[in-house]
Design an enzyme around this catalytic site. Structure first.
Site, PDB file in Angstrom:
ATOM      1  N   CYS A   1       0.824  -1.214   0.000  1.00 41.75           N
ATOM      2  CA  CYS A   1       0.000   0.000   0.000  1.00 41.75           C
ATOM      3  C   CYS A   1       0.859   1.266   0.000  1.00 41.75           C
ATOM      4  CB  CYS A   1      -0.942  -0.011   1.188  1.00 41.75           C
ATOM      5  SG  CYS A   1      -0.120  -0.283   2.752  1.00 41.75           S
TER       6      CYS A   1
ATOM      7  N   ARG B   1       4.197   1.418  -1.269  1.00 44.46           N
ATOM      8  CA  ARG B   1       5.323   1.456  -2.207  1.00 44.46           C
ATOM      9  C   ARG B   1       5.158   0.488  -3.377  1.00 44.46           C
ATOM     10  NH1 ARG B   1       9.265   1.799   0.813  1.00 44.46           N
ATOM     11  NH2 ARG B   1       8.085   1.949   2.734  1.00 44.46           N
TER      12      ARG B   1
ATOM     13  N   GLU C   1      -4.087 -10.019   5.569  1.00 44.09           N
ATOM     14  CA  GLU C   1      -3.268  -9.745   6.750  1.00 44.09           C
ATOM     15  C   GLU C   1      -3.619  -8.407   7.390  1.00 44.09           C
ATOM     16  OE1 GLU C   1       1.427  -9.604   7.960  1.00 44.09           O
ATOM     17  OE2 GLU C   1       0.887  -9.918   5.881  1.00 44.09           O
TER      18      GLU C   1
ATOM     19  N   GLN D   1       5.653  -8.747   3.843  1.00 44.53           N
ATOM     20  CA  GLN D   1       5.469  -8.322   2.449  1.00 44.53           C
ATOM     21  C   GLN D   1       6.762  -8.520   1.646  1.00 44.53           C
ATOM     22  OE1 GLN D   1       4.060  -4.461   3.595  1.00 44.53           O
ATOM     23  NE2 GLN D   1       1.925  -4.975   3.219  1.00 44.53           N
TER      24      GLN D   1
END
Lengths: 426, 281
Positions: free
Chosen positions: A51, A53, A196, A123
């Site tokens: 969200c 990058r 998540e 991530q």
């Protein structure tokens, strides 16, 4: 060995740009990897798309094999169907040590909007696995990302960065939610999505006292699983409008590529269910809730990830000491990683030199053995050991010099000299 | 008797307001102490002043004059502000309550200060105390409602504009503000009604005896209009259980603002006896 990262993040690009570039779906992600693999076959790639990058890490043995910033931008423009001019200026580029530093800082959440957040490591890990699945991972990116994850672990355990409000949800609920509502125990919470981020938000809201939790997701099985874990209920995606009308707190964190709630839809819902005060937190990239939903009436308080920028910046200032500590860890890790990297450059020549000299000694010993037949087994062993010691002692100075040189940078000059001196060839 | 002038507490409140304003930029512990101590010192001086006035007029401050009545009202608002400031040090109550207190103190300087209650029969003393006390408490509720609605609107605006919470000086959450705002009105309107009712009853009683008390007095007319406005707002508030916070806060601001301006304005305009002529103290 060369590294390059081309990226845009929450500091350089607004959410409306990031959401267009986000490689949100599996399909777009695979397409991007395919394009990079096809156009730059001698390079390795890892794409991190979150969200906050969109980053492309490339590594290769030769600098020419790496894509330039423009070439990366072109692939992104084609795969996301975004005009190049709309985002080229917000893209940044870093090379070699700077690129490595950037990744280490990203993985250890130093570059995150919410300092100390744990989600970024997962991530990064996920991106690493995606690269492997798409056959874009190689020895350089493997070593780089494995080290990055180790650095993240060290930062988490050796600093206090992970204390306090360390998730986007906690910052949003703590800063805005608590300014709207006195408590959450009597509030109806609707969570859209079952990933998540949704789970992280559920955890925080439950800690804040929320009990009436409902999860809605396109896959009802996942919604059920998540609601059971957190003691809530679940509902079919088709009933979204009904639940939106009754909820006091709405958290949306889906992977949808288009808004799932529009202003028109919200107007209809508000007309039917009344205009109760609702706190909406849109954690999706691309955004799940159309930004004009916040203008439907005075009782809708809509926040997206960029709304939290100022608060996060303030939290960052408060923890400057811990940031310094974390940066020290990052710097020492970069130094070690670079040494290992340079050592990898000299390793083949060291091995060849050692192998060649030992081969010569073996040949000479064999000749000696044929000439001096009267020597018994123990004498021969003694001679072999002495010769081996001599070879090792002779090898020691050049190898030590290469190793020392590798600490400062790739020892290309010295390697060439060693090659010429000892006729090692290419 | 300690000699305390009105300026003693006026300056104390001004100093407190100054430190509260500085706290917006930087909530330093020293400023919190300066603000709290100034407010407390102001309250002490204010109380002594009212006590001295009681000694001079031999009447309770609520009965003696408009000047004293406004000061009692200011004392109630200042007291509420001090208690809330001390209870919630991170919340900016003083910043909102002190201007109201100062407005009332300033207004009292121009209101009539000569005792009027001696003209009233001793048998009506209880009713007059009830009349002035309920009106003072009702108006204090109205002023608090005004402060809360203003806080609500500022907080609402901040949240709509997605500005982060001030680290130094916070405002209460919207839910609490809406709740307290609603109750400030729900409590103050019956008190105002009781005050108005006892006033009307006293006029009817005295009118029958051929005195100068009548309903055509500008103060009575002004009070009646503001009371009607509050009754209308009260009715609306009770009938709209689903009215949303901003709507309630905006209407509270208008209604309470109108009441405060009218009441304070009437006290000032009749105080010098130059603009409006009134028998009402």
């Amino acid at each position: 060995m060369y590294f390059r990262v081309v990226y845009c993040n929450h500091e350089s690009a607004e959410l409306r740009v990031r959401e267009r570039l986000a490689l949100a779906s599996e399909e777009v992600n695979t397409r991007a990897y395919g394009e990079f693999r096809q156009r730059f076959p001698h390079a390795e790639f890892v794409v991190i798309s979150t969200c906050n990058r969109v980053e492309l890490y490339a590594a290769a043995e030769d600098a020419e094999a790496l894509p330039s910033k423009l070439e990366v931008a072109q692939v992104l423009a084609e795969t996301t169907e975004t005009p190049l001019d709309d985002f080229f200026d917000v893209l940044h580029e870093r090379c070699d040590e700077d690129a490595i530093r950037h990744l280490f800082q990203v993985a250890s959440s130093l570059d995150s909007m919410v300092l100390g957040e744990a989600q970024i490591v997962n991530q990064v890990k996920h991106s690493y696995h995606q690269s492997r699945t798409n056959n874009c991972l190689g020895p350089l990116t493997h070593a780089l990302f494995q080290t990055a994850m180790r650095v993240a672990g060290r930062v988490r355990t050796e600093t206090l960065l992970s204390e306090g409000k360390i998730s986007i949800a906690s910052v949003a609920v703590g800063d805005f939610g608590r300014s709207i509502f006195d408590s959450f125990d009597d509030k109806k919470v609707l969570v859209i999505g079952a990933g998540e981020m949704a789970e992280d938000t559920l955890r925080y809201l439950q800690d804040a006292g929320a009990t009436a939790l409902t999860v809605i997701n396109r896959s009802i099985e996942r919604a059920q699983r998540l609601s059971e874990t957190w003691g809530g209920t679940f509902a079919a995606y088709e009933r979204l409008d009904d639940y939106l009308g009754q909820a006091d707190v709405v958290v949306s964190a889906t992977g949808a590529t288009e808004p799932i709630v529009t202003a028109e839809q919200m107007k209809r819902i508000r007309k039917q269910h009344g205009r109760r005060t609702v706190f909406i937190l849109d954690l999706g990239t691309p955004r799940d809730i159309s930004p004009d939903v916040g203008d439907v009436d005075d009782n809708i308080f809509l926040y997206d990830i960029d709304s939290l920028e100022q608060t996060c910046l303030r939290n960052r200032k408060k923890r400057s000491k811990e940031i310094d500590k974390a940066k020290e860890i990052v710097e020492s890790s970069i130094e070690r990683f670079m040494q290992e990297l340079h050592h990898r450059t000299s390793a083949p020549i060291v091995k060849r030199l050692r192998d060649e000299w030992h081969e010569i000694s073996r040949q000479e010993l064999s000749r000696l053995h044929n000439k001096l037949q009267h020597l018994d087994e123990s004498d021969l062993k003694q001679i072999e050991r002495s010769v081996e010691r001599i070879v090792n002692k002779l090898l020691h100075p050049p190898l030590e010099a290469i190793r020392d040189h590798a600490k400062e940078g790739p020892p290309h000059g010295l390697i060439d000299t060693v090659k010429r001196l000892f006729h090692l060839g290419d | 008797m300690i000699n305390v002038s009105l300026y003693c507490f006026l300056f104390s409140y001004l100093l407190a307001l100054g430190s509260e304003s500085l706290r917006v930029a930087k909530n330093h512990a020293v400023l919190v102490w300066v603000s709290s101590l100034s407010m407390f010192a102001g309250m002490v001086a204010h109380t002594i002043y009212l006590f001295n006035r009681h000694g001079e007029t031999q009447l309770p401050p609520l009965l003696s004059s408009s000047h004293d009545w406004l000061l009692v009202l200011a004392w109630l608002v200042a007291g509420a502000g001090l208690v809330l400031t001390l209870s919630f040090r991170k919340l900016a109550f003083g910043l909102f309550s002190l201007p109201c207190t100062l407005l009332l103190v300033f207004a009292s300087m121009y209101a009539g200060s000569s005792p009027t209650a001696k003209q009233v029969e001793e048998t009506l003393r209880f009713w007059k105390i009830l009349h002035t006390a309920t009106l003072a408490l009702g108006f204090a509720g109205v002023v608090i409602g005004l402060i809360l609605s203003l806080m609500f609107l500022i907080q609402h605006r901040r949240l709509k504009q997605k500005k982060p919470v001030s680290r130094d000086l916070k405002l209460p959450n919207l839910e609490s503000l809406a709740w307290y705002n609603r109750w400030a009105i729900i409590v103050s309107v019956p008190l105002l009604t009781l005050g108005m009712g006892t006033g009307v009853a006293m006029i009817l009683y005295l009118k029958g005896e051929g005195t100068k008390f009548h309903f055509g007095d500008p103060v009575i007319i002004g009070y009646a209009i503001t009371w009607l406005a509050m009754i209308f707002f009260f009715g609306w508030l009770l009938s709209r259980t689903r009215a949303h916070g901003k709507q309630v806060a905006s209407l509270t601001l208008w209604a309470c603002g109108f009441v405060v301006i009218t009441v304070v304005g009437l006290q000032v305009l009749t105080g010098a006896g130059l603009v409006l002529d009134s028998w009402h103290g």
